[in-house]
Design an enzyme around this catalytic site. Structure first.
Site, mmCIF file in Angstrom:
data_model
loop_
_atom_site.group_PDB
_atom_site.id
_atom_site.type_symbol
_atom_site.label_atom_id
_atom_site.label_comp_id
_atom_site.label_asym_id
_atom_site.label_seq_id
_atom_site.Cartn_x
_atom_site.Cartn_y
_atom_site.Cartn_z
ATOM 1 N N SER A 77 -4.045 4.651 -1.493
ATOM 2 C CA SER A 77 -2.661 5.053 -1.714
ATOM 3 C C SER A 77 -2.324 6.245 -0.808
ATOM 4 O O SER A 77 -2.512 6.177 0.397
ATOM 5 C CB SER A 77 -2.447 5.372 -3.199
ATOM 6 O OG SER A 77 -1.083 5.489 -3.498
ATOM 7 N N ASP A 215 -0.931 -1.733 -3.686
ATOM 8 C CA ASP A 215 -1.624 -0.447 -3.761
ATOM 9 C C ASP A 215 -3.143 -0.562 -3.883
ATOM 10 O O ASP A 215 -3.665 -1.299 -4.709
ATOM 11 C CB ASP A 215 -1.073 0.304 -4.973
ATOM 12 C CG ASP A 215 -1.559 1.736 -5.070
ATOM 13 O OD1 ASP A 215 -2.312 2.174 -4.193
ATOM 14 O OD2 ASP A 215 -1.183 2.413 -6.036
#
Length: 386
Positions: A77, A215
């Site tokens: 991320s 993600d």
């Protein structure tokens, strides 16, 4: 569950290691791991700026960069974005961003990245600005051009499998030599917040591969330290420079793991009586924070246990703030006021003790790490000159 399984595999492999020799500093594998957490990436950015400054001071070299000292840099991320910023080369084949450039990057672009642009039926943000700025900053650079080994995670929702982007795996999986901006957007495309990312890559034999990614936290649950260690282990086995490492031995690993802060001990805790009244939507909002807080704690616990089992606890440093509260707990509050608070959190964290059992502060521990990294780099350079 996946994290627990990974730890058990690593743990028993380590217990099976019989080597008891002390590691030579020049033969150690150095690893930097950076957690996910949206705008809270400002916290590890402060830590990175301090560490890079120490390395420049110790080596009397204002051009020293983190990528010069770490064999593996991994992130998920926002941690994946930081990884790319400090490993992607510029026109002079040096990192395009110094660590001191990261916090200004968040202040300049964070309010535009986290500017509500979605709909009630879709992601909170459309991701267009994020993708645009990543393209501008990272250009056409691909994984193989990274200045050191990287480990950036994502998750393919079409194949239902994690996708790990590393340099060392390209010989076996050339389709993973994607553009860095595609990788960075993908690892940051948190469900609810940003749309998934679709792109294709083409290999030299003409094959086309499709990716549908979200993600990296879905694959590594926010903390990529175990992933980074796994990549480092493979690197140690394949790189002739580390030929003395015959098996998995954490005496020969130096790991710095940076968190983006948790609120597990203070704000936003609940009672069973409160939670019993929740519906699906309320649980959906709370479960991500609970999962991230728990996984961050457990991954640290697993790794600490492993290093202690090998009498190598000084080879591992986890830098984490466990007392976030108020707006600083939000991964998408990019208001100037909140970003200033996050800067304060990072600066204050440097002055805090590493643990309640040790008077050493994070600042002192990072200075110790900087000296080790510097000495190791010099020893390896001397060895290579013979």
């Amino acid at each position: 569950m996946a994290t627990t399984k990974s730890f058990l595999i690593l743990f028993f492999m380590i217990l099976a290691t019989t080597s008891s020799t002390c590691a030579k500093l020049e033969e150690m594998v150095t690893v930097l791991s950076i957690d996910g957490g949206g705008i809270k990436g400002i916290i590890p950015a402060i830590i990175l700026e301090f560490l890079e400054g120490q390395l420049q001071e110790v080596d009397n070299n204002k051009d020293a960069r983190l990528a010069d000292y770490f064999d593996v840099i991994g992130g998920t991320s926002t941690g994946g974005l930081l990884t790319a910023m400090i490993t992607t080369p510029n026109e002079n084949n040096r990192p395009f961003a110094a660590a001191k450039d990261i916090v200004p990057f968040y202040f300049e672009h964070g309010p535009h990245i986290f500017n509500y642009s979605g709909s009630i039926f879709g992601p909170r943000y459309d991701g267009k600005y994020l993708l645009q700025v990543l393209q501008e900053k990272l250009g056409e650079t691909r994984v193989h051009q990274a200045l050191t080994e990287v480990a950036i995670s994502s998750f393919d929702i079409k194949t239902n499998k994690p996708v790990i982007f590393t340099k060392s795996n390209l010989a076996k999986s050339p389709e993973l030599d994607a553009k860095m901006y595609d990788i960075c957007y993908s690892t940051a495309a948190a469900p609810i917040y940003f749309p998934p990312h679709h792109f294709v890559t083409h290999t030299s034999n003409g094959a086309t591969y499709e990716f549908n990614l979200v993600d990296g936290g879905v694959a590594t649950v926010g903390d990529p330290a175990l992933l980074s260690l796994s990549v480092a282990t493979r690197l140690a086995q394949e790189d002739p420079a580390f030929s003395s490492i015959k098996s998995l031995d954490y005496k020969q690993m130096l790991l710095l793991s940076l968190g983006t802060g948790t609120n597990s001990e203070f704000d936003k805790t609940y009672t069973a009586e409160e939670a019993a009244k929740w519906g699906p939507l309320r649980w959906m909002l709370a479960i991500q924070q609970m999962t991230n807080a728990a996984s961050s704690y457990m991954t640290d616990y697993y790794i600490s246990t492993v290093f202690q089992a090998r009498h190598s606890q000084n080879n591992y440093l986890r830098v984490q703030e466990n007392a976030l509260n108020g707006t600083t707990t939000e991964m998408d509050d990019a208001s100037e006021a909140n970003m200033e608070l996050l800067v304060q959190v990072g600066e204050t964290l440097l002055k805090k003790p590493v643990s309640k059992d040790s008077p050493e502060t994070y600042e002192e521990a990072l200075k110790r790490f900087a000296k080790l990294l510097s000495d190791r780099k010099k020893l390896r350079a001397n060895k290579a000159s013979y």
